[in-house]
Design a protein around this motif. Structure first.
Motif, PDB file in Angstrom:
ATOM      1  N   CYS A   1     -10.242  30.072 -52.630  1.00  0.00           N
ATOM      2  CA  CYS A   1      -9.001  30.364 -52.454  1.00  0.00           C
ATOM      3  C   CYS A   1      -8.631  32.368 -52.789  1.00  0.00           C
ATOM      4  CB  CYS A   1      -7.542  29.605 -53.089  1.00  0.00           C
ATOM      5  SG  CYS A   1      -7.774  27.908 -52.959  1.00  0.00           S
ATOM      6  N   LEU A   2      -9.481  32.426 -53.618  1.00  0.00           N
ATOM      7  CA  LEU A   2      -9.599  33.623 -54.332  1.00  0.00           C
ATOM      8  C   LEU A   2      -9.719  34.759 -53.403  1.00  0.00           C
ATOM      9  CD1 LEU A   2     -12.080  34.762 -55.781  1.00  0.00           C
ATOM     10  CD2 LEU A   2     -11.695  32.991 -57.241  1.00  0.00           C
TER      11      LEU A   2
ATOM     12  N   ILE B   1     -10.824  35.827 -60.615  1.00  0.00           N
ATOM     13  CA  ILE B   1      -9.547  35.765 -60.183  1.00  0.00           C
ATOM     14  C   ILE B   1      -9.331  37.076 -60.285  1.00  0.00           C
ATOM     15  CG2 ILE B   1      -7.482  34.419 -60.061  1.00  0.00           C
ATOM     16  CD1 ILE B   1      -8.371  32.063 -60.687  1.00  0.00           C
TER      17      ILE B   1
ATOM     18  N   ASP C   1      -3.434  31.287 -55.989  1.00  0.00           N
ATOM     19  CA  ASP C   1      -3.805  32.635 -57.228  1.00  0.00           C
ATOM     20  C   ASP C   1      -3.505  32.269 -58.370  1.00  0.00           C
ATOM     21  OD1 ASP C   1      -6.040  31.923 -55.251  1.00  0.00           O
ATOM     22  OD2 ASP C   1      -5.603  34.473 -54.273  1.00  0.00           O
TER      23      ASP C   1
ATOM     24  N   CYS D   1      -4.931  30.194 -62.173  1.00  0.00           N
ATOM     25  CA  CYS D   1      -5.082  31.936 -63.321  1.00  0.00           C
ATOM     26  C   CYS D   1      -4.511  31.117 -64.323  1.00  0.00           C
ATOM     27  CB  CYS D   1      -5.283  33.420 -63.444  1.00  0.00           C
ATOM     28  SG  CYS D   1      -5.677  34.698 -64.078  1.00  0.00           S
TER      29      CYS D   1
ATOM     30  N   THR E   1     -14.365  32.189 -63.783  1.00  0.00           N
ATOM     31  CA  THR E   1     -13.668  31.618 -62.893  1.00  0.00           C
ATOM     32  C   THR E   1     -12.356  32.516 -63.281  1.00  0.00           C
ATOM     33  OG1 THR E   1     -14.726  30.177 -62.446  1.00  0.00           O
ATOM     34  CG2 THR E   1     -12.744  30.187 -61.281  1.00  0.00           C
TER      35      THR E   1
ATOM     36  N   THR F   1      -8.498  35.210 -49.897  1.00  0.00           N
ATOM     37  CA  THR F   1      -7.286  35.621 -49.954  1.00  0.00           C
ATOM     38  C   THR F   1      -6.890  37.019 -49.760  1.00  0.00           C
ATOM     39  OG1 THR F   1      -5.837  34.509 -51.938  1.00  0.00           O
ATOM     40  CG2 THR F   1      -5.041  36.977 -51.594  1.00  0.00           C
TER      41      THR F   1
ATOM     42  N   LEU G   1      -1.396  32.008 -50.579  1.00  0.00           N
ATOM     43  CA  LEU G   1      -2.625  32.124 -51.679  1.00  0.00           C
ATOM     44  C   LEU G   1      -2.266  32.885 -52.510  1.00  0.00           C
ATOM     45  CD1 LEU G   1      -4.785  33.169 -48.484  1.00  0.00           C
ATOM     46  CD2 LEU G   1      -4.892  31.609 -49.657  1.00  0.00           C
ATOM     47  N   TYR G   2      -1.354  33.961 -52.773  1.00  0.00           N
ATOM     48  CA  TYR G   2      -0.901  34.792 -54.045  1.00  0.00           C
ATOM     49  C   TYR G   2       0.005  33.705 -55.166  1.00  0.00           C
ATOM     50  CZ  TYR G   2      -1.650  39.189 -52.180  1.00  0.00           C
ATOM     51  OH  TYR G   2      -2.088  40.786 -51.920  1.00  0.00           O
TER      52      TYR G   2
ATOM     53  N   MET H   1      -7.852  39.784 -57.633  1.00  0.00           N
ATOM     54  CA  MET H   1      -6.613  40.904 -57.716  1.00  0.00           C
ATOM     55  C   MET H   1      -6.664  42.546 -57.650  1.00  0.00           C
ATOM     56  SD  MET H   1      -4.443  38.600 -57.179  1.00  0.00           S
ATOM     57  CE  MET H   1      -3.719  36.940 -57.276  1.00  0.00           C
TER      58      MET H   1
ATOM     59  N   ALA I   1     -10.582  27.029 -56.686  1.00  0.00           N
ATOM     60  CA  ALA I   1     -10.321  28.502 -56.762  1.00  0.00           C
ATOM     61  C   ALA I   1     -10.822  30.235 -56.612  1.00  0.00           C
ATOM     62  CB  ALA I   1     -10.709  28.545 -59.084  1.00  0.00           C
TER      63      ALA I   1
END
Length: 583
Positions: free
Chosen positions: A51-52, A425, A104, A108, A421, A55, A100-101, A429, A48
């Motif tokens: 990946c964030l 995320i 995420d 979440c 985590t 992004t 990716l979005y 954002m 996680a």
């Protein structure tokens, strides 16, 4: 030529993503408590966080690819940058952003809640006795996750059917009107993204702002920390002083505490409790000095000790960067408040930069030499990420005024790791909007792209922009001509974020005013942390010592239980062998 350059840009991004996985792994290993490590929790947190961060760090790749289509010195597209090539570049970037979005949002709203309840459903005793199967545990975690599934479905339906704002034509925002089109699926994704950024703004304002102010000052004020040798020496001196005072009180009463006054008896009891604490602290410090800690933690502590003499230098550098970033954010927010195209009706989108922004200018100039801008951008993102972690550790994971979990290196429970985590995320954002639209808006939207504005020439002839430098101007949202649209290509990230603000202006207004809250809380936290002197938390030190001692006892009991079980198995096998020989 274009294929070679694009491959190089994507190769750099792949290398950065691989490094991000290593950074996330080290981060999770350092913060998670060794006693309650869980493979599922560790894997989910690592993937996680990686990946964030991937992004956010896709933005320099986005900017580099769209900027490569334009010649900055001539203010026009390069010969190979046909419309088909540009459409191919933007389509590939759009697909990567979609993936990716979506990942995420999935982490979440679904993966992290399910993993949290999956860990909570584990019962070691029931599993060993065969009373709890994997299916029962999966069903128990799924039941509690259904509420998050319902929330996800509701968000999808609301975003699918919610009406978008109707902007007026001729407002200079044609760049960001077409992406929404009539695609309801994309509208749902944009709406979910705006809602998550709104929730993330709360965490970003309350935690990241505090960590952004506290992190440099902690490095500056962190003198030589208390090493194990210093702790052994200090605890020995305190223990000797404690026992000397006890001998004085016991000599005064000749071994009978009843002869002492009530005040002296209370002091003697307090000294006895303090002696036990000091003995435990001294013993654990000796064990740590002898190397009883895990190998990775010993390496980490040695690395911290090696970097400690440079803390003052790093602290001063980070303070300068944070203050410069704060000033840049203040300048951009002021510019948006005064010169926005349509104020709150379009989420305070800025047509072009009117007030000089130092951070933005640094990124625009460095974007001309890739990957210099990528390195600078990565360092800025990691600074915000570390500040978010420091802010969460400082404030704690709270519900209103109730402190639910503490976040500390080596003492963070798996539940706290999952919640942190999820908070990170949401923070990333919000950070994606803040960096792209506030910290470096020109860089994040058009990079180093320029446009040859022949309308500024008064000669009436067709000038050569490669020779007439004053006609070359930076691309901006306010430029609204057919010729400009054929040259300037906005980044996909800015298109997504501006689409949220234009089509759902209430989101854009929340994003904008949250920046002022961030700036105010940062200033307050900076002043407070700068005036407050650092203190050694002995109570926390004793708590850590107690936890370490408990972990050592548990490990010792497991080894003893394992040894006893091996003895039982060995005796049983030898007994069976004897019976077999007799038969």
């Amino acid at each position: 030529m274009v294929l070679w350059k694009a491959s190089l840009i994507w190769a750099v991004y792949a290398i950065v993503v691989a490094i991000l996985f290593m950074v996330a792994s080290v981060f999770i290993y350092v913060y998670q408590t060794p006693r309650d490590r869980s493979l599922s929790v560790t894997l989910v947190c690592i993937v996680a966080i990686a990946c964030l961060l991937a992004t956010v760090l896709l933005l320099p790749v986005d900017v580099a690819l769209v900027s490569s289509t334009v010649s900055s010195s001539k203010g026009r597209r390069k010969d190979w940058a046909t419309q088909e090539v540009v459409d191919s570049i933007t389509l590939s970037l759009t697909l990567v952003y979609y993936v990716l979005y979506s990942v995420d949002i999935l982490f979440c709203l679904l993966v992290i809640p399910f993993t949290y309840f999956w860990y909570e459903e584990y019962d070691e005793v029931a599993t060993q006795e065969g009373e709890q199967s994997i299916g029962q545990r999966f069903w128990g975690a799924s039941k509690y996750t259904l509420s998050f599934v319902a929330i996800s479905i509701i968000l999808a339906f609301v975003g699918f059917f919610v009406p978008i704002s109707k902007s007026n034509d001729g407002d200079g925002l044609d760049f960001f009107k077409n992406p929404m089109g009539g695609n309801h699926v994309e509208r749902a994704l944009i709406f979910a993204l705006g809602l998550l950024i709104t929730v993330g703004m709360c965490v970003y304002v309350l935690h990241t702002s505090i960590g952004f102010a506290v992190l440099p000052i902690r490095l500056i004020k962190s003198g030589p920390s208390l090493s194990t040798k210093s702790l052994i020496a200090a605890s020995s001196v305190q223990l000797e002083s404690n026992r000397e005072r006890q001998r004085q009180l016991e000599g005064r009463c000749r071994g009978n505490p009843e002869l002492l006054s009530s005040k002296d008896r209370r002091e003697l009891d307090a000294l006895a409790r303090e002696e036990r604490t000091l003995v435990r602290r001294h013993r654990l410090a000796q064990q740590a000095e002898g190397g009883s800690q895990p190998f990775f933690m010993r390496v980490w502590y040695k690395l911290e000790a090696f970097c400690r003499p440079f803390n003052l230098l790093w602290g001063l550098i980070l303070m300068a960067v944070s203050l410069l970033t704060w000033v840049s954010m203040l300048l951009t927010t002021t510019d948006k408040a005064k010169n926005s195209i349509c104020k709150h009706h379009c989420g305070y989108i800025l047509g072009h930069i009117n007030i000089f922004n130092p951070i933005n200018q640094v990124f625009v100039q460095s974007a001309k030499v890739f990957p210099v801008d990528y390195a600078l951008f990565t360092m800025l993102v990691l600074l915000f990420f570390c500040s978010s972690v420091v802010g969460i550790a400082t404030v704690g994971i709270r519900f209103l005024w109730i402190n639910i979990f503490k976040v500390r290196k080596g003492h963070t429970s798996p539940q706290a790791m999952l919640l942190m985590t999820g908070m990170l995320i949401l923070v990333i954002m919000a950070l994606n909007y803040s960096i792209s639209m506030i910290v470096a808006p020109q860089y994040a939207t058009f990079g180093s792209q320029t446009f040859c504005d022949r309308s500024r020439d008064l000669s009436g002839m067709q000038p050569d922009c490669s020779k007439t430098r004053h006609l070359i101007i930076p691309c901006s949202e306010a430029i609204n001509s057919r010729a400009t649209e054929q040259v300037c290509v906005p980044s996909i990230a800015s298109t997504f974020l501006n689409s949220v603000s234009i089509n759902f202006p209430f989101f854009g207004a929340i994003f904008f005013w949250a920046q002022f809250a961030f700036l105010g809380i940062y200033l307050l936290a900076f002043i407070v942390s700068f005036l407050r002197s650092p203190k050694l938390d002995e109570r926390q030190l004793d708590e850590d010592a107690g936890n370490a001692e408990e972990e050592a006892l548990l490990a010792r009991s497991r080894r003893n239980a394992g040894a006893r079980w091996q003895n039982v198995i060995g005796r049983a096998s030898r007994h069976d062998d004897v019976r077999g020989e007799e038969s």
